[in-house]
Design a protein around this motif. Structure first.
Motif, PDB file in Angstrom:
ATOM      1  N   SER A   1      17.237  63.329  10.813  1.00  0.00           N
ATOM      2  CA  SER A   1      18.411  62.469  10.734  1.00  0.00           C
ATOM      3  C   SER A   1      18.242  61.380   9.681  1.00  0.00           C
ATOM      4  O   SER A   1      19.197  61.027   8.994  1.00  0.00           O
ATOM      5  N   THR A   2      17.004  60.870   9.517  1.00  0.00           N
ATOM      6  CA  THR A   2      16.781  59.853   8.495  1.00  0.00           C
ATOM      7  C   THR A   2      17.178  60.380   7.122  1.00  0.00           C
ATOM      8  O   THR A   2      17.852  59.699   6.344  1.00  0.00           O
ATOM      9  N   TRP A   3      16.717  61.615   6.850  1.00  0.00           N
ATOM     10  CA  TRP A   3      17.026  62.208   5.546  1.00  0.00           C
ATOM     11  C   TRP A   3      18.532  62.323   5.355  1.00  0.00           C
ATOM     12  O   TRP A   3      19.066  62.025   4.289  1.00  0.00           O
ATOM     13  N   ILE A   4      19.201  62.772   6.427  1.00  0.00           N
ATOM     14  CA  ILE A   4      20.639  62.996   6.297  1.00  0.00           C
ATOM     15  C   ILE A   4      21.361  61.675   6.078  1.00  0.00           C
ATOM     16  O   ILE A   4      22.241  61.563   5.225  1.00  0.00           O
ATOM     17  N   ILE A   5      20.921  60.638   6.821  1.00  0.00           N
ATOM     18  CA  ILE A   5      21.561  59.329   6.657  1.00  0.00           C
ATOM     19  C   ILE A   5      21.366  58.823   5.225  1.00  0.00           C
ATOM     20  O   ILE A   5      22.306  58.376   4.565  1.00  0.00           O
ATOM     21  N   VAL A   6      20.113  58.936   4.726  1.00  0.00           N
ATOM     22  CA  VAL A   6      19.825  58.473   3.359  1.00  0.00           C
ATOM     23  C   VAL A   6      20.692  59.235   2.360  1.00  0.00           C
ATOM     24  O   VAL A   6      21.312  58.651   1.464  1.00  0.00           O
ATOM     25  N   ALA A   7      20.767  60.557   2.539  1.00  0.00           N
ATOM     26  CA  ALA A   7      21.561  61.370   1.623  1.00  0.00           C
ATOM     27  C   ALA A   7      23.025  60.951   1.666  1.00  0.00           C
ATOM     28  O   ALA A   7      23.682  60.826   0.628  1.00  0.00           O
ATOM     29  N   PHE A   8      23.499  60.676   2.880  1.00  0.00           N
ATOM     30  CA  PHE A   8      24.898  60.297   3.032  1.00  0.00           C
ATOM     31  C   PHE A   8      25.173  58.975   2.334  1.00  0.00           C
ATOM     32  O   PHE A   8      26.124  58.836   1.560  1.00  0.00           O
ATOM     33  N   ILE A   9      24.291  57.998   2.586  1.00  0.00           N
ATOM     34  CA  ILE A   9      24.485  56.676   1.964  1.00  0.00           C
ATOM     35  C   ILE A   9      24.471  56.813   0.439  1.00  0.00           C
ATOM     36  O   ILE A   9      25.340  56.287  -0.268  1.00  0.00           O
ATOM     37  N   ALA A  10      23.472  57.561  -0.072  1.00  0.00           N
ATOM     38  CA  ALA A  10      23.363  57.717  -1.523  1.00  0.00           C
ATOM     39  C   ALA A  10      24.594  58.416  -2.083  1.00  0.00           C
ATOM     40  O   ALA A  10      25.022  58.147  -3.201  1.00  0.00           O
ATOM     41  N   ALA A  11      25.172  59.313  -1.280  1.00  0.00           N
ATOM     42  CA  ALA A  11      26.329  60.062  -1.769  1.00  0.00           C
ATOM     43  C   ALA A  11      27.571  59.199  -1.847  1.00  0.00           C
ATOM     44  O   ALA A  11      28.419  59.388  -2.724  1.00  0.00           O
ATOM     45  N   ILE A  12      27.711  58.238  -0.929  1.00  0.00           N
ATOM     46  CA  ILE A  12      28.923  57.425  -0.991  1.00  0.00           C
ATOM     47  C   ILE A  12      28.746  56.162  -1.829  1.00  0.00           C
ATOM     48  O   ILE A  12      29.703  55.467  -2.117  1.00  0.00           O
ATOM     49  N   LEU A  13      27.498  55.870  -2.256  1.00  0.00           N
ATOM     50  CA  LEU A  13      27.266  54.669  -3.058  1.00  0.00           C
ATOM     51  C   LEU A  13      28.177  54.573  -4.283  1.00  0.00           C
ATOM     52  O   LEU A  13      28.760  53.524  -4.537  1.00  0.00           O
ATOM     53  N   PRO A  14      28.306  55.651  -5.071  1.00  0.00           N
ATOM     54  CA  PRO A  14      29.145  55.529  -6.270  1.00  0.00           C
ATOM     55  C   PRO A  14      30.610  55.262  -5.949  1.00  0.00           C
ATOM     56  O   PRO A  14      31.353  54.784  -6.797  1.00  0.00           O
ATOM     57  N   LEU A  15      31.030  55.557  -4.714  1.00  0.00           N
ATOM     58  CA  LEU A  15      32.414  55.266  -4.352  1.00  0.00           C
ATOM     59  C   LEU A  15      32.599  53.775  -4.118  1.00  0.00           C
ATOM     60  O   LEU A  15      33.675  53.224  -4.339  1.00  0.00           O
ATOM     61  N   ILE A  16      31.511  53.116  -3.673  1.00  0.00           N
ATOM     62  CA  ILE A  16      31.607  51.679  -3.423  1.00  0.00           C
ATOM     63  C   ILE A  16      31.419  50.906  -4.738  1.00  0.00           C
ATOM     64  O   ILE A  16      32.228  50.075  -5.109  1.00  0.00           O
ATOM     65  N   PHE A  17      30.306  51.230  -5.429  1.00  0.00           N
ATOM     66  CA  PHE A  17      30.063  50.574  -6.723  1.00  0.00           C
ATOM     67  C   PHE A  17      30.492  51.544  -7.818  1.00  0.00           C
ATOM     68  O   PHE A  17      29.702  52.359  -8.273  1.00  0.00           O
ATOM     69  N   ASP A  18      31.746  51.456  -8.237  1.00  0.00           N
ATOM     70  CA  ASP A  18      32.215  52.500  -9.141  1.00  0.00           C
ATOM     71  C   ASP A  18      32.230  52.066 -10.604  1.00  0.00           C
ATOM     72  O   ASP A  18      32.787  52.761 -11.443  1.00  0.00           O
ATOM     73  N   SER A  19      31.635  50.914 -10.915  1.00  0.00           N
ATOM     74  CA  SER A  19      31.581  50.542 -12.328  1.00  0.00           C
ATOM     75  C   SER A  19      30.609  51.470 -13.046  1.00  0.00           C
ATOM     76  O   SER A  19      29.720  52.067 -12.433  1.00  0.00           O
ATOM     77  N   SER A  20      30.781  51.619 -14.365  1.00  0.00           N
ATOM     78  CA  SER A  20      29.917  52.540 -15.097  1.00  0.00           C
ATOM     79  C   SER A  20      28.488  51.997 -15.147  1.00  0.00           C
ATOM     80  O   SER A  20      27.526  52.755 -15.181  1.00  0.00           O
ATOM     81  N   PHE A  21      28.360  50.659 -15.110  1.00  0.00           N
ATOM     82  CA  PHE A  21      27.022  50.069 -15.098  1.00  0.00           C
ATOM     83  C   PHE A  21      26.267  50.486 -13.846  1.00  0.00           C
ATOM     84  O   PHE A  21      25.119  50.946 -13.908  1.00  0.00           O
ATOM     85  N   ALA A  22      26.942  50.372 -12.700  1.00  0.00           N
ATOM     86  CA  ALA A  22      26.303  50.722 -11.426  1.00  0.00           C
ATOM     87  C   ALA A  22      25.932  52.190 -11.400  1.00  0.00           C
ATOM     88  O   ALA A  22      24.858  52.570 -10.922  1.00  0.00           O
ATOM     89  N   LEU A  23      26.800  53.023 -11.957  1.00  0.00           N
ATOM     90  CA  LEU A  23      26.564  54.457 -11.930  1.00  0.00           C
ATOM     91  C   LEU A  23      25.346  54.829 -12.776  1.00  0.00           C
ATOM     92  O   LEU A  23      24.484  55.602 -12.348  1.00  0.00           O
ATOM     93  N   THR A  24      25.256  54.232 -13.979  1.00  0.00           N
ATOM     94  CA  THR A  24      24.084  54.477 -14.827  1.00  0.00           C
ATOM     95  C   THR A  24      22.830  54.005 -14.135  1.00  0.00           C
ATOM     96  O   THR A  24      21.795  54.683 -14.151  1.00  0.00           O
ATOM     97  N   LEU A  25      22.943  52.834 -13.502  1.00  0.00           N
ATOM     98  CA  LEU A  25      21.786  52.267 -12.814  1.00  0.00           C
ATOM     99  C   LEU A  25      21.331  53.187 -11.687  1.00  0.00           C
ATOM    100  O   LEU A  25      20.139  53.482 -11.551  1.00  0.00           O
ATOM    101  N   LEU A  26      22.304  53.686 -10.907  1.00  0.00           N
ATOM    102  CA  LEU A  26      21.960  54.555  -9.781  1.00  0.00           C
ATOM    103  C   LEU A  26      21.303  55.840 -10.272  1.00  0.00           C
ATOM    104  O   LEU A  26      20.322  56.316  -9.689  1.00  0.00           O
ATOM    105  N   SER A  27      21.832  56.400 -11.373  1.00  0.00           N
ATOM    106  CA  SER A  27      21.244  57.629 -11.903  1.00  0.00           C
ATOM    107  C   SER A  27      19.803  57.376 -12.338  1.00  0.00           C
ATOM    108  O   SER A  27      18.908  58.173 -12.068  1.00  0.00           O
ATOM    109  N   LYS A  28      19.620  56.233 -13.021  1.00  0.00           N
ATOM    110  CA  LYS A  28      18.284  55.888 -13.493  1.00  0.00           C
ATOM    111  C   LYS A  28      17.322  55.752 -12.313  1.00  0.00           C
ATOM    112  O   LYS A  28      16.190  56.227 -12.355  1.00  0.00           O
ATOM    113  N   MET A  29      17.824  55.099 -11.249  1.00  0.00           N
ATOM    114  CA  MET A  29      16.988  54.931 -10.059  1.00  0.00           C
ATOM    115  C   MET A  29      16.554  56.285  -9.514  1.00  0.00           C
ATOM    116  O   MET A  29      15.394  56.489  -9.187  1.00  0.00           O
TER     117      MET A  29
END
Lengths: 422, 296
Positions: free
Chosen positions: A9-37
């Motif tokens: 369940s931990t893995w699934i929760i982490v995957a879920f959070i990571a999947a919806i992150l770009p919907l919350i922070f949708d600026s291109s800066f945030a997206l590049t940052l997330l990809s880099k991370m």
């Protein structure tokens, strides 16, 4: 069965959070940052297979990261010019993994004879050699400019071109989860345990019949393989790769991430990669002295908390398990100690910022913005303020640290009696 | 010279100092600052002394604390230190190279041999380095202090029970090693160029020298540094490639492929990787280095 579900369940929760992150922070800066991370998480966890699990300190792990990146870009260009057959973009990390595995086995064969400082020196030598090569073999590396590519090649299954950043982010996220899960599983296998044994006591491991060098070599090759996969994703993400990605700069960055996060714990490098990538992209714009702070933090961690941030948190595990009230009783002395350190640090940062300001800007201007406040870098007042802050910080730390230490010792002794009573 | 300082620290204390080249850089910067106000000759003495003090303080307050976590932790700490010193230097002296020059009274051609002029300053550097090396070698092997140092490093408990302050010996040895790096910085800073990136460009070569010369061997460090110096400088002036060689024997190769680039590479072009190539070959064929007594 519940246990199985719990660990999943931990893995699934982490995957879920990571999947919806770009919907919350949708600026291109945030997206590049997330990809880099995402890319750096794979790289750092792979690096930690070596440093944390295998006890080998490498100053040259960027070689496999960078070379895999170069290879991926050449193949992408080849597909683009139709000199190479089509290879699905989704599976590019495999190319990187193969490249990483190949060079990792090659270099590892020579360098894993010893661990410790000798290994570290050799890895540095290799790193410098490859960096020097990038400037010599221009046909492959294109010198200091690096090479460009276009990741939108070949057919477009389901309309996914990997042109937009968001599609690359999900690609990276997917591979990040797969790679991290694989590496986690590896730590639990007999091989992973053996790797730990070789780290802790090579003589005894050899004594019970394991070839120590072989175990190190395998760990090295596997770690390079994952680093190579990360390098491929890095190349896809930026559509460009330069000589700095094989150099000591990249190797040092990954070492900082793994170690500050905590090399001894599996989650440590992930914490480090996320935290430092974020700070790197935000603070680097604010202050010139970012690398100085990084170096100071790193040295501080080496001196006072060799387990890294994760180590500090894990240290409190037994206390939390014994009695939650004990943990709460620690909050107050911790808060006092930390706030006195922060006071001193604010002073130190102020001084550093003003010194930097003076060395960079011409003498005429004096206004420098530190902590959203304007200070006059030439006036004596602002210097006095910061020096006072440092002194107050040191004074308070001298008072509060013994208090924190005392409460910690008390908590641990309670835990110990508790355990011996059982 | 630089590597002899590092060998001293490494061979003697088992501490691998990543920030060694940083002390070299600090030496050059201090010398620049001092020679600006007082002169070059005082700088030659004062700068290494300051560096020795800095080194000793680093050992006393930081390395000693890290020591209990093992050698890798020490290496990690000096790696952090390397970053700190580089940034501090940038903060104080700026990012551009400073104008640290060869003193005018030594900036003339001393003598010429077979058409090549030898600068007086280069000779001066050579003389100082050799003198330093002889002094160091004889102090370490011949005097009583040197014997105590050697003993303290191999058998710390026994030496301390004989009444010697072992931590202080360590501190002094570390300071001395740093001073040697600083002195090298004073001597070489004006010819190599004094800039914040000089530590990064020089550091790895020093490590190569150590491994090639043999870990912990002072003699090996000397021979290896001369060897690498010769290899690098002569490689730069050799403008031959494998292709030239093939043509010389009498063949004329005409390949239109990637290999073409390989055989057209001249030796001067691959000069930067030669030391590292030497390192790799050394590791494969003679892992203990030229004069080392233990394997890498």
């Amino acid at each position: 069965m519940t246990n199985f579900f719990k660990s999943f369940s931990t893995w699934i929760i982490v995957a879920f959070i990571a999947a919806i992150l770009p919907l919350i922070f949708d600026s291109s800066f945030a997206l590049t940052l997330l990809s880099k991370m995402g890319v750096l998480i794979i790289f750092t966890v792979a690096y930690n297979m070596l440093l944390g699990q295998g006890g080998m300190l490498s100053f040259g792990h960027a070689i496999y990261f960078g070379l895999a990146g170069y290879a991926s870009i050449h193949i992408l260009n080849g597909i683009g010019e139709e000199t190479l057959p089509y290879f699905p973009t989704v599976l590019f990390p495999f190319i990187g993994a193969v490249v990483g595995l190949f060079f990792g086995s090659l270099v590892g064969y020579v360098s894993t004879r010893r661990a410790g400082t000798a290994f570290a020196m050799i890895s540095l030598g290799f790193c410098e050699m490859v960096t020097a090569m990038t400037l010599i073999f221009v046909i492959f590396f294109n010198g200091e400019d690096g090479i460009q590519t276009d990741r939108m090649v070949g057919p477009e299954p389901f309309g996914i071109t990997f042109g937009p950043q968001i599609e690359i982010y999900y690609l990276i996220l997917f591979w990040c989860l797969v790679a991290v899960a694989l590496m986690y599983i590896i730590t639990k296998t007999p091989f992973g345990r053996m790797s730990n044994a070789v780290r802790d006591n090579p003589e005894r491991a050899a004594f019970i019949g394991y070839n120590v060098r072989r175990v190190r070599w395998q760990a090295f090759a596997l770690s390079s393989m994952f680093a190579g996969a990360a390098g491929s994703l890095h190349a896809l993400n930026y559509e460009h790769i330069g000589f700095e990605s094989v150099s000591i700069v990249q190797s040092g960055a990954v070492l900082f991430m793994a170690f500050i996060g905590g090399a001894g714990h599996f989650l440590g490098p992930i914490v480090g990669a996320i935290g430092l990538t974020y700070l790197d992209s935000t603070l680097a714009d604010v202050t010139e002295a970012w690398l100085l702070y990084l170096g100071l933090t790193f040295s501080g961690i080496v001196m006072f908390a060799p387990g890294g941030l994760a180590g500090l948190i894990v240290m409190h595990g037994p206390i939390a398990r014994t009695d939650k009230k004990l943990l709460i009783s620690l909050i107050k002395p911790y808060f006092l100690a930390i706030s006195s350190v922060v006071t001193g640090l604010i002073g130190l940062i102020g001084i550093i910022e003003m010194l930097y300001f003076r060395s960079l800007i011409s003498k005429g201007e004096g206004e420098v913005v530190i902590f959203w406040t304007e200070f006059n870098a030439n006036g004596i007042m602002s210097w006095l303020i910061f020096i006072t802050l440092i002194l107050v910080g040191i004074f308070l730390s001298k008072k509060t640290f013994p208090m924190a230490k005392e409460s910690w010792d008390h908590a641990i002794s309670v835990v110990k009696t508790e355990i011996s009573n059982e | 010279m630089l590597s002899s300082g590092l060998t001293l620290i490494f061979g003697m204390m088992g501490v691998l100092n990543f920030a060694h080249a940083s002390f070299f850089m600090l030496g050059a910067y201090f010398a620049y600052q001092i020679s600006k106000y007082i002169g070059f000759i005082p700088a030659l003495f004062i700068a290494p002394l300051i560096i020795a003090f800095c080194g000793a303080m680093v050992e006393k307050y930081a390395l000693r604390r890290v020591h209990k976590f093992g050698h890798v932790a020490e290496l990690l700490f000096t790696f952090g230190l390397f970053y700190i010193i580089e940034e501090l230097v940038q903060m104080i002296w700026g990012k551009v190279p400073v104008g640290y020059h060869v003193p005018e009274y030594m900036d003339f051609t001393l003598f010429s041999m077979s058409g090549m002029g030898y600068q007086a300053y280069a000779m001066f550097t050579l003389v100082v380095s050799v003198a330093m090396f002889i002094v160091l070698f004889s102090v370490l092997t011949k005097t009583r202090a040197g014997l105590i140092i050697q003993a303290a490093l191999t058998h710390p408990e026994i030496v301390s029970s004989l009444g010697h302050n072992v931590p202080r010996v360590f501190m002094l040895v570390f300071g001395l090693g740093c001073a040697l790096a600083g002195l090298a910085g004073v001597l070489a800073g004006n010819t190599l160029g004094t800039e914040p990136s000089m530590a990064l460009s020089l550091g790895p070569i020093v490590f190569v020298v150590i491994v090639v010369g043999g870990l912990g061997s002072l003699k090996g460090a000397l021979v290896a540094s001369i060897l690498i110096g010769i290899v690098q400088t002569s490689a730069i002036s050799l403008d031959y490639s494998i292709n030239n060689f093939i043509e010389f024997i009498g063949f004329n190769v005409d390949i239109e492929s990637l290999w073409r680039i390989l055989i057209d590479l001249t030796i001067s072009q691959i000069a930067p990787i030669l030391p590292y190539l030497l390192l790799v070959l050394m590791l494969i064929f003679r892992p203990r280095g030229l004069f080392g007594n233990r394997d890498v």
